[in-house]
Design a protein around this motif. Structure first.
Motif, PDB file in Angstrom:
ATOM      1  N   THR A  12       0.854  -1.186   0.000  1.00  0.00           N
ATOM      2  CA  THR A  12       0.000   0.000   0.000  1.00  0.00           C
ATOM      3  C   THR A  12       0.888   1.234   0.000  1.00  0.00           C
ATOM      4  N   ALA A  13       0.436   2.321   0.573  1.00  0.00           N
ATOM      5  CA  ALA A  13       1.193   3.575   0.537  1.00  0.00           C
ATOM      6  C   ALA A  13       2.469   3.494   1.370  1.00  0.00           C
ATOM      7  N   PHE A  14       3.540   4.122   0.861  1.00  0.00           N
ATOM      8  CA  PHE A  14       4.788   4.234   1.601  1.00  0.00           C
ATOM      9  C   PHE A  14       4.751   5.462   2.505  1.00  0.00           C
ATOM     10  N   PHE A  15       5.524   5.419   3.579  1.00  0.00           N
ATOM     11  CA  PHE A  15       5.575   6.561   4.494  1.00  0.00           C
ATOM     12  C   PHE A  15       5.983   7.843   3.763  1.00  0.00           C
ATOM     13  N   ALA A  43      -5.028  10.909  -5.159  1.00  0.00           N
ATOM     14  CA  ALA A  43      -5.911  11.774  -4.372  1.00  0.00           C
ATOM     15  C   ALA A  43      -7.333  11.238  -4.283  1.00  0.00           C
ATOM     16  N   THR A  44      -7.686  10.312  -5.173  1.00  0.00           N
ATOM     17  CA  THR A  44      -9.079   9.868  -5.239  1.00  0.00           C
ATOM     18  C   THR A  44      -9.274   8.363  -5.091  1.00  0.00           C
ATOM     19  N   GLU A  45      -8.198   7.588  -5.083  1.00  0.00           N
ATOM     20  CA  GLU A  45      -8.308   6.138  -4.963  1.00  0.00           C
ATOM     21  C   GLU A  45      -7.615   5.654  -3.680  1.00  0.00           C
ATOM     22  N   SER A  46      -8.268   4.793  -2.946  1.00  0.00           N
ATOM     23  CA  SER A  46      -7.674   4.244  -1.726  1.00  0.00           C
ATOM     24  C   SER A  46      -6.612   3.214  -2.074  1.00  0.00           C
ATOM     25  N   MET A  47      -5.581   3.140  -1.249  1.00  0.00           N
ATOM     26  CA  MET A  47      -4.541   2.132  -1.410  1.00  0.00           C
ATOM     27  C   MET A  47      -4.859   0.957  -0.480  1.00  0.00           C
ATOM     28  N   LEU A  48      -5.908   0.248  -0.827  1.00  0.00           N
ATOM     29  CA  LEU A  48      -6.393  -0.909  -0.075  1.00  0.00           C
ATOM     30  C   LEU A  48      -6.807  -1.981  -1.076  1.00  0.00           C
ATOM     31  N   VAL A  49      -7.054  -3.189  -0.590  1.00  0.00           N
ATOM     32  CA  VAL A  49      -7.521  -4.259  -1.468  1.00  0.00           C
ATOM     33  C   VAL A  49      -8.873  -3.878  -2.059  1.00  0.00           C
ATOM     34  N   THR A  97     -11.706  12.600   3.548  1.00  0.00           N
ATOM     35  CA  THR A  97     -12.088  11.202   3.802  1.00  0.00           C
ATOM     36  C   THR A  97     -12.387  10.457   2.502  1.00  0.00           C
ATOM     37  N   LEU A  98     -11.947  11.016   1.360  1.00  0.00           N
ATOM     38  CA  LEU A  98     -12.209  10.352   0.080  1.00  0.00           C
ATOM     39  C   LEU A  98     -11.461   9.029  -0.034  1.00  0.00           C
ATOM     40  N   THR A  99     -10.311   8.947   0.607  1.00  0.00           N
ATOM     41  CA  THR A  99      -9.456   7.767   0.469  1.00  0.00           C
ATOM     42  C   THR A  99      -8.952   7.309   1.832  1.00  0.00           C
ATOM     43  N   ALA A 100      -8.390   6.108   1.841  1.00  0.00           N
ATOM     44  CA  ALA A 100      -7.748   5.576   3.049  1.00  0.00           C
ATOM     45  C   ALA A 100      -6.654   4.618   2.624  1.00  0.00           C
ATOM     46  N   CYS A 101      -5.754   4.337   3.545  1.00  0.00           N
ATOM     47  CA  CYS A 101      -4.667   3.410   3.247  1.00  0.00           C
ATOM     48  C   CYS A 101      -4.129   2.832   4.555  1.00  0.00           C
ATOM     49  N   LYS A 102      -3.315   1.794   4.429  1.00  0.00           N
ATOM     50  CA  LYS A 102      -2.595   1.224   5.561  1.00  0.00           C
ATOM     51  C   LYS A 102      -1.104   1.409   5.275  1.00  0.00           C
ATOM     52  N   PRO A 103      -0.555   2.551   5.619  1.00  0.00           N
ATOM     53  CA  PRO A 103       0.842   2.838   5.234  1.00  0.00           C
ATOM     54  C   PRO A 103       1.809   1.804   5.810  1.00  0.00           C
ATOM     55  N   ILE A 104       2.851   1.507   5.045  1.00  0.00           N
ATOM     56  CA  ILE A 104       3.828   0.513   5.467  1.00  0.00           C
ATOM     57  C   ILE A 104       5.224   1.126   5.439  1.00  0.00           C
ATOM     58  N   GLY A 105       5.997   0.844   6.476  1.00  0.00           N
ATOM     59  CA  GLY A 105       7.344   1.367   6.591  1.00  0.00           C
ATOM     60  C   GLY A 105       8.331   0.607   5.729  1.00  0.00           C
ATOM     61  N   ASP A 106       9.438   1.264   5.398  1.00  0.00           N
ATOM     62  CA  ASP A 106      10.450   0.664   4.528  1.00  0.00           C
ATOM     63  C   ASP A 106      10.967  -0.658   5.098  1.00  0.00           C
ATOM     64  N   ASP A 107      11.376  -0.653   6.355  1.00  0.00           N
ATOM     65  CA  ASP A 107      11.968  -1.862   6.933  1.00  0.00           C
ATOM     66  C   ASP A 107      10.951  -2.982   7.088  1.00  0.00           C
ATOM     67  N   ASP A 108       9.713  -2.629   7.436  1.00  0.00           N
ATOM     68  CA  ASP A 108       8.678  -3.667   7.530  1.00  0.00           C
ATOM     69  C   ASP A 108       8.420  -4.295   6.164  1.00  0.00           C
ATOM     70  N   LEU A 109       8.402  -3.472   5.118  1.00  0.00           N
ATOM     71  CA  LEU A 109       8.192  -4.005   3.774  1.00  0.00           C
ATOM     72  C   LEU A 109       9.400  -4.819   3.330  1.00  0.00           C
ATOM     73  N   GLY A 110      10.596  -4.334   3.639  1.00  0.00           N
ATOM     74  CA  GLY A 110      11.793  -5.094   3.292  1.00  0.00           C
ATOM     75  C   GLY A 110      11.808  -6.468   3.941  1.00  0.00           C
ATOM     76  N   GLN A 111      11.392  -6.534   5.186  1.00  0.00           N
ATOM     77  CA  GLN A 111      11.318  -7.822   5.884  1.00  0.00           C
ATOM     78  C   GLN A 111      10.298  -8.738   5.216  1.00  0.00           C
ATOM     79  N   PHE A 112       9.178  -8.168   4.790  1.00  0.00           N
ATOM     80  CA  PHE A 112       8.142  -8.980   4.145  1.00  0.00           C
ATOM     81  C   PHE A 112       8.641  -9.533   2.811  1.00  0.00           C
ATOM     82  N   ILE A 113       9.319  -8.686   2.032  1.00  0.00           N
ATOM     83  CA  ILE A 113       9.849  -9.128   0.739  1.00  0.00           C
ATOM     84  C   ILE A 113      10.874 -10.237   0.945  1.00  0.00           C
ATOM     85  N   ALA A 114      11.791 -10.040   1.882  1.00  0.00           N
ATOM     86  CA  ALA A 114      12.818 -11.044   2.143  1.00  0.00           C
ATOM     87  C   ALA A 114      12.191 -12.356   2.606  1.00  0.00           C
TER      88      ALA A 114
END
Length: 322
Positions: free
Chosen positions: A150-153, A273-279, A176-193
Motif C-alpha cells: 500500500t502507501a509508503f511513508f 488523491a481519489t483512490e484508496s490504497m487498499l484491497v 475522507t475520500l481515500t484511506a490506506c494502511k501505510p507501510i514502513g520501509d523496513d517492515d516491507l523489506g522484511q516482508f519481501i525477504a
C-alpha cells in the motif's frame, strides 16, 4: 531457514525499498549481490557485493549481474522514477522482462517482484506496465512472489514541513475520500525477504499494508497537528482543480512533449488523491480495509515524529502530490 544461505541478486538495491530489502536479506543470512549503476558502498550493509551495470541495457543483468554464477533468487525492487509512459515501459516492464529472461537462462528458481497495490485498478501507464510484467512472470514457469504494498511513508509525508511552517494541511474534499494502511520501509523489506522461505508466499499475489487500521488524509493531518502541538487548520482542494490542470496540460502536450509528461504526473496525482490504497473487492468495486493484510510494527505517525525530530529525512521523488 531450511536451505540457508540463499544467494540472491537484487535489482533496484539503491532505492528506498531496495535498501531496506537488502538489509533484511543480509539480516537473514543471505548472500546478496546488488546490480547498481555506480559503486556506492555507503548505502549498503557490509558483505553486500556490488556489481556495476544498467538494468535498462539489454543483457546487462545476465552479463554484469549474474556473471554465469549460481543464484537461488532474483529480487526486483525496480520502479520507474516518474511513472510517465516512456520510463514506465522501459523500467517496470522491459527491464524486468530482461531480468526474467536472464533468470530463466541461468536456472534461477525464484523471482520476487515489488509491484504496487494500485495495479488493481489500472488507469495509468505505469500501472499497465507493471501488470504486463506481472502477467509475464506468472506465465514464466519460475516460482514467483508478487508483493503489492500500500502507501509508503515517504509518499504521505510531503506536508510535514508545510504544516511545521504554519501553513494549513491540504486535502481533497473533506479528507475522507481515500484511506490506506501505510507501510514502513523496513517492515516491507522484511516482508519481501520473507518470500524466499515462506511457501505461503510462493506463486501468490501478496497485497500488504502496515499495522493498525486504515487511515484517511484527515486523520493524517490531525495526527500531524497533534505531534506539533498545534490546532488543526485545513485547506480543501477540489478534485476539479486537478481535472482542469490535466485537461490544459493534455492539450498543450500535443504541441510540447514536456507538457504531456507533466499531464501524466498530474493524472498520477489525481489517482492517489481519489483512490484508496487498499484491497479492491472485485465484486463490489469497493476498497476493503479489513481484507488488506497488515505486517510490521512501525506506523506512519511514528515516522512523522521522527521527521519532526530530524531523526530521518524523506526523498519523496517525483510522485509527490504536494
Amino acid at each position: 531457514m531450511a536451505n540457508s544461505p540463499h544467494r540472491v541478486l537484487v535489482l533496484g538495491a539503491t532505492g528506498t525499498i531496495g535498501r531496506a530489502t537488502v538489509r533484511a536479506l543480509v539480516a537473514r543470512g543471505c548472500e546478496v549481490v546488488a546490480l547498481v549503476r555506480r559503486r556506492d558502498t555507503t548505502s549498503q550493509p557490509d558483505g553486500v557485493v556490488l556489481r556495476i551495470g544498467s538494468v535498462t541495457e539489454p543483457g546487462s543483468v545476465a552479463r554484469d549481474g549474474i556473471c554465469g554464477e549460481r543464484f537461488d533468487a532474483i529480487v526486483s525492487c525496480l520502479a520507474s522514477r516518474t511513472g510517465v509512459p516512456h520510463d514506465a515501459w522501459a523500467v517496470d516492464h522491459r527491464a524486468n522482462l530482461d531480468a526474467l529472461a536472464a533468470a530463466q537462462a541461468a536456472g534461477i528458481a525464484h523471482f520476487v517482484l515489488l509491484s504496487a497495490i494500485c495495479v488493481q485498478k489500472p488507469l495509468l501507464a505505469f500501472q499497465h506496465a507493471k501488470l504486463a510484467f506481472e502477467t509475464a512472470l506468472i506465465r514464466s514457469g519460475l516460482r514467483w512472489s508478487i508483493v503489492r504494498p500500500t502507501a509508503f511513508f515517504k509518499s504521505l509525508s510531503g506536508q510535514v514541513e508545510r504544516v511545521r511552517a504554519g501553513k494549513p494541511y491540504l486535502m481533497f474534499g473533506d479528507g475522507t475520500l481515500t484511506a490506506c494502511k501505510p507501510i514502513g520501509d523496513d517492515d516491507l523489506g522484511q516482508f519481501i525477504a520473507g518470500c524466499l522461505d515462506d511457501p505461503a508466499r510462493w506463486d501468490r499475489i501478496l497485497p500488504i499494508g502496515g499495522p493498525r487500521e486504515a487511515i484517511t488524509p484527515r486523520a493524517q493531518g490531525e495526527a500531524l497537528f497533534a505531534l506539533l502541538g498545534r490546532p488543526p487548520r485545513y485547506s480543501r482542494v477540489p478534485v476539479a482543480l486537478l481535472d482542469t490542470i490535466i485537461a490544459v496540460l493534455g492539450v498543450a502536450g500535443r504541441v510540447v512533449p514536456a507538457l504531456a509528461a507533466k499531464a501524466e504526473l498530474a493524472r498520477i496525482g489525481r489517482y492517489y488523491a481519489t483512490e484508496s490504497m487498499l484491497v479492491l473487492d472485485p465484486l463490489t468495486g469497493r476498497y476493503d480495509a479489513a481484507a488488506t493484510p497488515s505486517t510490521g510494527t512501525a506506523t506512519l505517525f511514528d515516522h512523522y515524529a521522527r521527521l519532526i525530530s530530524g531523526e530521518v529525512v524523506d526523498d519523496r521523488g517525483d510522485h509527490a502530490v504536494f
